[in-house]
Design a protein around this motif. Sequence first.
Motif, mmCIF file in Angstrom:
data_model
loop_
_atom_site.group_PDB
_atom_site.id
_atom_site.type_symbol
_atom_site.label_atom_id
_atom_site.label_comp_id
_atom_site.label_asym_id
_atom_site.label_seq_id
_atom_site.Cartn_x
_atom_site.Cartn_y
_atom_site.Cartn_z
ATOM 1 N N GLN A 1 0.839 -1.191 0.000
ATOM 2 C CA GLN A 1 0.000 0.000 0.000
ATOM 3 C C GLN A 1 0.879 1.248 0.000
ATOM 4 O O GLN A 1 1.820 1.345 0.770
ATOM 5 C CB GLN A 1 -0.896 0.005 1.236
ATOM 6 C CG GLN A 1 -1.876 1.155 1.275
ATOM 7 C CD GLN A 1 -2.796 1.088 2.475
ATOM 8 O OE1 GLN A 1 -2.761 0.135 3.235
ATOM 9 N NE2 GLN A 1 -3.620 2.103 2.655
ATOM 10 N N VAL A 2 0.535 2.171 -0.868
ATOM 11 C CA VAL A 2 1.304 3.392 -0.979
ATOM 12 C C VAL A 2 1.001 4.312 0.188
ATOM 13 O O VAL A 2 -0.151 4.497 0.564
ATOM 14 C CB VAL A 2 0.971 4.108 -2.297
ATOM 15 C CG1 VAL A 2 1.624 5.472 -2.330
ATOM 16 C CG2 VAL A 2 1.414 3.261 -3.478
ATOM 17 N N GLN A 3 2.039 4.867 0.764
ATOM 18 C CA GLN A 3 1.873 5.840 1.831
ATOM 19 C C GLN A 3 2.720 7.067 1.564
ATOM 20 O O GLN A 3 3.869 6.953 1.115
ATOM 21 C CB GLN A 3 2.276 5.242 3.173
ATOM 22 C CG GLN A 3 1.233 4.339 3.797
ATOM 23 C CD GLN A 3 1.565 3.992 5.231
ATOM 24 O OE1 GLN A 3 2.696 3.630 5.532
ATOM 25 N NE2 GLN A 3 0.583 4.084 6.100
ATOM 26 N N ALA A 23 7.998 11.621 2.555
ATOM 27 C CA ALA A 23 8.525 10.273 2.398
ATOM 28 C C ALA A 23 7.459 9.410 1.734
ATOM 29 O O ALA A 23 6.326 9.339 2.215
ATOM 30 C CB ALA A 23 8.911 9.692 3.751
ATOM 31 N N ALA A 24 7.830 8.782 0.634
ATOM 32 C CA ALA A 24 6.896 7.957 -0.119
ATOM 33 C C ALA A 24 7.318 6.496 -0.044
ATOM 34 O O ALA A 24 8.482 6.173 -0.276
ATOM 35 C CB ALA A 24 6.855 8.409 -1.575
ATOM 36 N N SER A 25 6.380 5.645 0.289
ATOM 37 C CA SER A 25 6.675 4.214 0.314
ATOM 38 C C SER A 25 6.453 3.634 -1.070
ATOM 39 O O SER A 25 5.773 4.227 -1.903
ATOM 40 C CB SER A 25 5.769 3.512 1.319
ATOM 41 O OG SER A 25 4.419 3.597 0.898
ATOM 42 N N ASN A 76 13.313 8.036 -2.297
ATOM 43 C CA ASN A 76 11.847 8.192 -2.342
ATOM 44 C C ASN A 76 11.398 9.404 -1.528
ATOM 45 O O ASN A 76 10.433 9.334 -0.755
ATOM 46 C CB ASN A 76 11.153 6.933 -1.819
ATOM 47 C CG ASN A 76 11.138 5.805 -2.838
ATOM 48 O OD1 ASN A 76 11.705 5.934 -3.920
ATOM 49 N ND2 ASN A 76 10.518 4.705 -2.484
ATOM 50 N N MET A 77 12.100 10.510 -1.730
ATOM 51 C CA MET A 77 11.804 11.712 -0.956
ATOM 52 C C MET A 77 11.491 12.888 -1.877
ATOM 53 O O MET A 77 12.097 13.060 -2.937
ATOM 54 C CB MET A 77 12.985 12.100 -0.073
ATOM 55 C CG MET A 77 13.277 11.116 1.048
ATOM 56 S SD MET A 77 11.985 11.044 2.306
ATOM 57 C CE MET A 77 12.086 12.692 2.995
ATOM 58 N N LEU A 78 10.555 13.701 -1.432
ATOM 59 C CA LEU A 78 10.181 14.940 -2.116
ATOM 60 C C LEU A 78 10.359 16.062 -1.107
ATOM 61 O O LEU A 78 10.069 15.891 0.084
ATOM 62 C CB LEU A 78 8.729 14.871 -2.587
ATOM 63 C CG LEU A 78 8.204 16.034 -3.407
ATOM 64 C CD1 LEU A 78 8.819 15.996 -4.813
ATOM 65 C CD2 LEU A 78 6.685 15.974 -3.504
ATOM 66 N N TYR A 79 10.823 17.221 -1.579
ATOM 67 C CA TYR A 79 11.087 18.338 -0.690
ATOM 68 C C TYR A 79 10.457 19.624 -1.220
ATOM 69 O O TYR A 79 10.238 19.767 -2.427
ATOM 70 C CB TYR A 79 12.603 18.569 -0.543
ATOM 71 C CG TYR A 79 13.362 17.363 -0.074
ATOM 72 C CD1 TYR A 79 14.060 16.562 -0.977
ATOM 73 C CD2 TYR A 79 13.378 17.002 1.271
ATOM 74 C CE1 TYR A 79 14.759 15.448 -0.557
ATOM 75 C CE2 TYR A 79 14.077 15.886 1.698
ATOM 76 C CZ TYR A 79 14.760 15.109 0.782
ATOM 77 O OH TYR A 79 15.451 14.007 1.212
ATOM 78 N N LEU A 80 10.197 20.545 -0.299
ATOM 79 C CA LEU A 80 9.752 21.885 -0.685
ATOM 80 C C LEU A 80 10.466 22.882 0.217
ATOM 81 O O LEU A 80 10.185 22.953 1.414
ATOM 82 C CB LEU A 80 8.239 22.034 -0.555
ATOM 83 C CG LEU A 80 7.683 23.354 -1.089
ATOM 84 C CD1 LEU A 80 7.838 23.415 -2.622
ATOM 85 C CD2 LEU A 80 6.206 23.527 -0.706
ATOM 86 N N LEU A 102 -2.788 9.845 -5.425
ATOM 87 C CA LEU A 102 -2.794 8.630 -4.619
ATOM 88 C C LEU A 102 -3.535 8.932 -3.317
ATOM 89 O O LEU A 102 -3.924 10.087 -3.094
ATOM 90 C CB LEU A 102 -1.353 8.217 -4.337
ATOM 91 C CG LEU A 102 -0.519 7.876 -5.575
ATOM 92 C CD1 LEU A 102 0.970 7.950 -5.249
ATOM 93 C CD2 LEU A 102 -0.900 6.513 -6.096
ATOM 94 N N PRO A 103 -3.725 7.942 -2.433
ATOM 95 C CA PRO A 103 -4.330 8.270 -1.127
ATOM 96 C C PRO A 103 -3.535 9.364 -0.417
ATOM 97 O O PRO A 103 -2.306 9.317 -0.369
ATOM 98 C CB PRO A 103 -4.244 6.944 -0.373
ATOM 99 C CG PRO A 103 -4.303 5.913 -1.450
ATOM 100 C CD PRO A 103 -3.527 6.491 -2.601
ATOM 101 N N TRP A 104 -4.254 10.330 0.113
ATOM 102 C CA TRP A 104 -3.615 11.486 0.721
ATOM 103 C C TRP A 104 -3.009 11.148 2.083
ATOM 104 O O TRP A 104 -3.562 10.352 2.838
ATOM 105 C CB TRP A 104 -4.617 12.622 0.891
ATOM 106 C CG TRP A 104 -5.101 13.179 -0.411
ATOM 107 C CD1 TRP A 104 -6.182 12.785 -1.118
ATOM 108 C CD2 TRP A 104 -4.453 14.193 -1.188
ATOM 109 N NE1 TRP A 104 -6.271 13.502 -2.286
ATOM 110 C CE2 TRP A 104 -5.228 14.384 -2.360
ATOM 111 C CE3 TRP A 104 -3.316 14.985 -1.012
ATOM 112 C CZ2 TRP A 104 -4.891 15.319 -3.349
ATOM 113 C CZ3 TRP A 104 -2.984 15.918 -1.988
ATOM 114 C CH2 TRP A 104 -3.764 16.064 -3.134
ATOM 115 N N GLY A 105 -1.883 11.762 2.388
ATOM 116 C CA GLY A 105 -1.303 11.654 3.711
ATOM 117 C C GLY A 105 -2.004 12.608 4.671
ATOM 118 O O GLY A 105 -3.002 13.238 4.324
#
Length: 114
Positions: A1-3, A23-25, A76-80, A102-105
């Motif tokens: 499952q994507v998180q 952080a994206a799984s 698997n990281m995104l930054y702002l 995708l499902p929202w965090g």
Amino acid sequence: QVQLVESGGGLVQPGGSLRLSCAASGSFFRLYTMGWYRQAPGKERELVATITTAGRTNYADSVKGRFTISRDNAKNMLYLQMNSLKPEDTAVFYCNRVPTALPWGQGTQVTVSS
């Protein structure tokens, strides 16, 4: 499952800076354009920055020149990176795939106030 798990928000004075992380799984991350969204109280969620798999970026006019989106596909990281923050930047910030979400965090709260 994507998180998707966002972090790095907080309370900052006008003109200050914050760096958000996401952080994206899963192994999907490197395959998709990703973006940062925000939702201010009483307003709809808006897309403020995107980054393609090749690293091409795009920004909403309201944040252009102040925010910088980046990614690390190996981690698997995104930054702002958010600089010169304004009170109108106050919102819950989310990361997600663009354009199909995708499902929202849970998001991370950013409050800009003196």
